[in-house]
Design a protein around this motif. Sequence first.
Motif, mmCIF file in Angstrom:
data_model
loop_
_atom_site.group_PDB
_atom_site.id
_atom_site.type_symbol
_atom_site.label_atom_id
_atom_site.label_comp_id
_atom_site.label_asym_id
_atom_site.label_seq_id
_atom_site.Cartn_x
_atom_site.Cartn_y
_atom_site.Cartn_z
ATOM 1 N N ILE A 97 25.723 40.761 35.111
ATOM 2 C CA ILE A 97 24.718 39.942 34.427
ATOM 3 C C ILE A 97 24.691 38.513 34.959
ATOM 4 O O ILE A 97 23.666 37.836 34.875
ATOM 5 N N ASP A 98 25.800 38.040 35.533
ATOM 6 C CA ASP A 98 25.776 36.734 36.174
ATOM 7 C C ASP A 98 24.774 36.724 37.319
ATOM 8 O O ASP A 98 24.084 35.733 37.555
ATOM 9 N N GLY A 99 24.689 37.860 38.038
ATOM 10 C CA GLY A 99 23.725 37.951 39.122
ATOM 11 C C GLY A 99 22.322 38.259 38.640
ATOM 12 O O GLY A 99 21.381 37.519 38.904
ATOM 13 N N MET A 103 7.178 33.714 38.864
ATOM 14 C CA MET A 103 6.760 34.842 39.706
ATOM 15 C C MET A 103 7.936 35.750 40.027
ATOM 16 O O MET A 103 7.829 36.983 39.969
ATOM 17 N N ILE A 104 9.060 35.143 40.374
ATOM 18 C CA ILE A 104 10.240 35.939 40.703
ATOM 19 C C ILE A 104 10.707 36.726 39.484
ATOM 20 O O ILE A 104 11.012 37.920 39.572
ATOM 21 N N HIS A 105 10.744 36.062 38.335
ATOM 22 C CA HIS A 105 11.152 36.759 37.117
ATOM 23 C C HIS A 105 10.201 37.902 36.789
ATOM 24 O O HIS A 105 10.641 39.009 36.443
ATOM 25 N N THR A 106 8.908 37.672 36.904
ATOM 26 C CA THR A 106 7.928 38.714 36.599
ATOM 27 C C THR A 106 8.081 39.887 37.556
ATOM 28 O O THR A 106 7.988 41.060 37.152
ATOM 29 N N ALA A 107 8.318 39.594 38.825
ATOM 30 C CA ALA A 107 8.531 40.658 39.805
ATOM 31 C C ALA A 107 9.736 41.512 39.425
ATOM 32 O O ALA A 107 9.693 42.744 39.522
ATOM 33 N N THR A 108 10.810 40.863 38.969
ATOM 34 C CA THR A 108 11.997 41.638 38.580
ATOM 35 C C THR A 108 11.712 42.496 37.352
ATOM 36 O O THR A 108 12.240 43.613 37.237
ATOM 37 N N ALA A 137 6.747 28.325 47.340
ATOM 38 C CA ALA A 137 7.894 27.426 47.483
ATOM 39 C C ALA A 137 7.881 26.734 48.839
ATOM 40 O O ALA A 137 8.281 25.565 48.970
ATOM 41 N N ALA A 138 7.399 27.425 49.862
ATOM 42 C CA ALA A 138 7.348 26.854 51.209
ATOM 43 C C ALA A 138 6.295 25.758 51.342
ATOM 44 O O ALA A 138 6.284 25.032 52.340
ATOM 45 N N SER A 139 5.434 25.626 50.339
ATOM 46 C CA SER A 139 4.398 24.589 50.400
ATOM 47 C C SER A 139 4.948 23.199 50.089
ATOM 48 O O SER A 139 4.272 22.194 50.317
ATOM 49 N N LEU A 140 6.183 23.131 49.567
ATOM 50 C CA LEU A 140 6.793 21.835 49.259
ATOM 51 C C LEU A 140 7.271 21.169 50.543
ATOM 52 O O LEU A 140 7.443 21.809 51.579
ATOM 53 N N GLU A 141 7.536 19.858 50.450
ATOM 54 C CA GLU A 141 7.835 19.087 51.659
ATOM 55 C C GLU A 141 9.182 19.445 52.273
ATOM 56 O O GLU A 141 9.362 19.319 53.486
ATOM 57 N N THR A 142 10.157 19.857 51.464
ATOM 58 C CA THR A 142 11.474 20.201 51.992
ATOM 59 C C THR A 142 11.727 21.687 51.823
ATOM 60 O O THR A 142 11.045 22.372 51.052
ATOM 61 N N THR A 143 12.731 22.168 52.556
ATOM 62 C CA THR A 143 13.071 23.591 52.483
ATOM 63 C C THR A 143 14.131 23.881 51.425
ATOM 64 O O THR A 143 14.518 25.038 51.253
ATOM 65 N N LEU A 144 14.591 22.859 50.704
ATOM 66 C CA LEU A 144 15.674 23.055 49.742
ATOM 67 C C LEU A 144 15.324 24.109 48.704
ATOM 68 O O LEU A 144 16.129 25.003 48.409
ATOM 69 N N ALA A 145 14.134 24.015 48.123
ATOM 70 C CA ALA A 145 13.748 24.963 47.075
ATOM 71 C C ALA A 145 13.751 26.389 47.610
ATOM 72 O O ALA A 145 14.248 27.317 46.951
ATOM 73 N N CYS A 146 13.224 26.589 48.820
ATOM 74 C CA CYS A 146 13.215 27.930 49.411
ATOM 75 C C CYS A 146 14.634 28.461 49.586
ATOM 76 O O CYS A 146 14.909 29.633 49.319
ATOM 77 N N ARG A 147 15.535 27.587 50.034
ATOM 78 C CA ARG A 147 16.918 28.023 50.252
ATOM 79 C C ARG A 147 17.583 28.400 48.938
ATOM 80 O O ARG A 147 18.232 29.447 48.831
ATOM 81 N N THR A 183 17.616 34.727 44.500
ATOM 82 C CA THR A 183 16.979 36.041 44.496
ATOM 83 C C THR A 183 17.889 37.089 45.116
ATOM 84 O O THR A 183 17.949 38.235 44.649
ATOM 85 N N ASN A 184 18.618 36.695 46.164
ATOM 86 C CA ASN A 184 19.597 37.618 46.744
ATOM 87 C C ASN A 184 20.613 38.059 45.694
ATOM 88 O O ASN A 184 20.972 39.245 45.587
ATOM 89 N N ARG A 185 21.092 37.099 44.906
ATOM 90 C CA ARG A 185 22.109 37.410 43.893
ATOM 91 C C ARG A 185 21.529 38.239 42.753
ATOM 92 O O ARG A 185 22.225 39.095 42.189
#
Length: 335
Positions: free
Chosen positions: A180-182, A88-93, A136-146, A152-154
């Motif tokens: 391009i690294d970002g 989804m993130i890639h498609t949005a970009t 991503a927030a539907s997962l049990e931990t917040t690690l993936a969201c972080r 995505t910021n980068r």
Amino acid sequence: MTRRPVLEMDPTRRALTDLFATIRDELAEAERVFRRELESRFPFVQQLVDHCGDYRGKRLRPALLLLSGRACGAITEAHPVLAAVVEMIHTATLVHDDILDESMVRRHAATVNAEWGNETAVLLGDYMFTHAFHLAASLETTLACRLIGRATNRVCEGEMQQVHHRGNLDLDEAGYFAIIDGKTAELTAVSCRLGAHYAGADAATAEAFDRYGRNLGIAFQIADDVLDIWGDERATGKSLGTDLEKQKLTLPVIHLLANAPAAKAAAARRLLERARPECREELVPLLEEAGSLDYAWQRARGHVRDAIAALDGLPDSEAAASLRVLAELSVRRSS
């Protein structure tokens, strides 16, 4: 709406289909999650989402996440969810990139901005970003969201840096690689890191997969930049020459300006400053004479080697072998 022509699968996609055989079921599940999450009760919004279905391309990032998980032991229920998130993130970009580049075609279809306008394309990209973080927030931990939030910021930083440096004919290689690294490598890196982590890999292994994904992403972007100059629009299925028209310096052009004889470099600068549609055709002989194509491929292959080296010590498996071949394939493609 513009209809897509019926096209024979290109050699790259056929090769990827074989490489993804070990994760075929999980990739299909990720696709179901993707479509279910983005499903809209409004027909027009659903039409937009469906339009992006085929022009998303090779599904590289979800496949990297799933292959990394398989190579580290086992794929869990979280993996297809995360694979859908990174797609989804890639498609949005992609949707937003097409606005910035004023691209008319992607994957042999009209871009969203060409078909429905920039306002709709901006909102569709935002719609995909917000759904990605909701999922991503539907997962049990917040690690993936972080991790995904940081990545995505980068990505956005890389894109903004590229826009900032449009027309900067003095951009050097260090500046190019920072961009391009970002904008590209960060998302492939986090895809591999997430795949490894959610399969139970230790921190050192997850870091190695991050290095693999980062180097593969850099190699992939260099190849994309080369194809934007030397590619065939019939093979790539998207508008080419947009980097030159938008005065975005890529590795071959940076090499030309830095290494060609003074008269040739000055001629190249004049072409780039005018930024006409014919610039691509007129610049190619100068690039070829300066060895800029060979140089770009050489740098891309160096990153392929670094990507493969990052997997040293990984137990032999079909998934690990696919990751190694995938790295090689990133610089052996026509689309």
